[in-house]
Design an enzyme around this catalytic site. Structure first.
Site, PDB file in Angstrom:
ATOM      1  N   TYR A  64       0.856  -1.178   0.000  1.00 38.33           N
ATOM      2  CA  TYR A  64       0.000   0.000   0.000  1.00 38.33           C
ATOM      3  C   TYR A  64       0.898   1.235   0.000  1.00 38.33           C
ATOM      4  CZ  TYR A  64      -4.016  -2.893   1.485  1.00 38.33           C
ATOM      5  OH  TYR A  64      -5.018  -3.827   1.587  1.00 38.33           O
ATOM      6  N   PHE A 214     -13.088  -4.007   1.223  1.00 33.37           N
ATOM      7  CA  PHE A 214     -14.040  -3.184   0.472  1.00 33.37           C
ATOM      8  C   PHE A 214     -15.437  -3.250   1.107  1.00 33.37           C
ATOM      9  CE2 PHE A 214     -11.453  -3.885  -3.674  1.00 33.37           C
ATOM     10  CZ  PHE A 214     -10.534  -2.933  -3.267  1.00 33.37           C
ATOM     11  N   PRO A 215     -15.553  -2.983   2.414  1.00 37.29           N
ATOM     12  CA  PRO A 215     -16.866  -3.112   3.071  1.00 37.29           C
ATOM     13  C   PRO A 215     -17.900  -2.120   2.562  1.00 37.29           C
ATOM     14  CG  PRO A 215     -15.293  -2.044   4.531  1.00 37.29           C
ATOM     15  CD  PRO A 215     -14.504  -2.541   3.359  1.00 37.29           C
ATOM     16  N   LEU A 216     -17.438  -1.060   1.880  1.00 37.74           N
ATOM     17  CA  LEU A 216     -18.365  -0.097   1.290  1.00 37.74           C
ATOM     18  C   LEU A 216     -18.279  -0.109  -0.226  1.00 37.74           C
ATOM     19  CD1 LEU A 216     -17.880   2.857   3.814  1.00 37.74           C
ATOM     20  CD2 LEU A 216     -19.732   1.177   3.736  1.00 37.74           C
ATOM     21  N   GLY A 217     -17.791  -1.208  -0.778  1.00 38.64           N
ATOM     22  CA  GLY A 217     -17.704  -1.352  -2.224  1.00 38.64           C
ATOM     23  C   GLY A 217     -16.366  -0.992  -2.820  1.00 38.64           C
ATOM     24  N   GLY A 218     -15.536  -0.281  -2.084  1.00 37.12           N
ATOM     25  CA  GLY A 218     -14.195   0.042  -2.541  1.00 37.12           C
ATOM     26  C   GLY A 218     -14.135   0.936  -3.757  1.00 37.12           C
TER      27      GLY A 218
END
Length: 286
Positions: A64, A214-218
């Site tokens: 990252y 990606f808990p919010l869709g990423g």
């Protein structure tokens, strides 16, 4: 651990049987990749505020990074010396050269070097949780590589092991080699279910943490639906907050790690830990 912080409202989980973490964590990827922040000082402020809010599970990876923004170095600058209750999870496996897209996968003999590099960059004498991140190719064996990480665990360089982007067979293969404390797979409210591959239910039965990436869709998948908007309106909450509350409600072993480079979004995400969805809400979102 401070049990009165906003993050604590979502409950806690005993990771690996010995590290108690608040279930709502923080993903550091967007501090270094894909976020709006371009200032290391702003990234450091987000990390410090996350810990102030009670977040004590931070997810990162050596790959990252973009230019001067590297998640490991930002975490070390912001939080070292680290609080005793802070769990830093990292991932090894992909080989990246000159960008974020992987160009290959590390072999078993390369994993020690990657783990030692993470230790050096984070300024730790051991890593709390290391995931073996695999490509997601069906039928791909991970046993030899996971065994290499298991050896590092026996040496004391790693406390707990995890696997990422795996199916049920790969999880079983890893568990036959060494204890698995956590699985990090894709899961969010807008998903079609293909990313789950039956793994969350297996984790719940085994008491293994399931950490949705990606808990919010990423930014790649939309979570927005009229039903989600309706539930959010009833609670006076944002759709992102409801999506996080839904993940927390799916299973007591689920540990969402929403990431952000914004202090305002961080506060909003952590506040989702206090939301309680009704049976009617969950039925509407199913």
């Amino acid at each position: 651990m401070n049990t009165t912080t906003p993050a604590a409202a979502g409950g806690a989980f005993l990771l690996g049987g010995d590290r108690r973490v608040n279930r709502l964590g923080f993903g550091a990827m967007r501090l270094a990749l894909g976020g709006s922040v371009r200032d290391p000082d702003a990234a450091v402020a987000v990390l410090r505020r996350a810990v102030e809010l009670g977040v004590n599970h931070i997810d990162t990876a050596g790959f990252y990074g973009n230019g001067d923004l590297r998640s490991h170095e930002l975490i070390r600058r912001a939080l070292s010396p680290y609080p005793d209750d802070l769990v830093i999870a990292t991932k090894v496996g992909p080989i990246l050269e000159g960008g974020f897209l992987p160009t290959g996968e590390a072999g078993a003999g390369q994993l020690r070097g990657l783990v030692e590099e993470d230790l050096r960059r984070l300024g730790q004498d051991h890593l709390d949780l290391v995931y073996l991140r695999v490509s997601g190719t069906p039928g791909e064996s991970l046993g030899e590589r996971f065994a290499a990480l298991a050896e590092l665990r026996r040496e004391g360089l790693i406390r707990h092991l995890g696997v990422s982007n795996v199916d049920a067979a790969q999880l079983a293969e890893a568990r036959a080699v060494a204890p698995v404390a956590a699985v990090q797979n894709r899961l969010h409210l807008g998903g079609d279910g293909s990313g789950e591959r039956g793994v969350p239910a297996l984790c719940e039965r085994a008491g293994i943490a399931f950490v949705p990436y990606f808990p919010l869709g990423g930014g790649r998948h939309s979570i927005e639906t009229p039903r989600l908007a309706g539930v959010a309106a009833r609670h006076g909450a944002s759709t992102a907050q409801i999506a996080l509350a839904w993940l927390l409600a799916t299973s007591p072993v689920t540990l969402p790690i929403p990431g952000t480079s914004s202090l305002d979004h961080l506060e909003e995400n952590v506040a989702a830990a206090a939301l309680r969805l009704t049976d009617g809400d969950l039925a509407a979102l199913a």
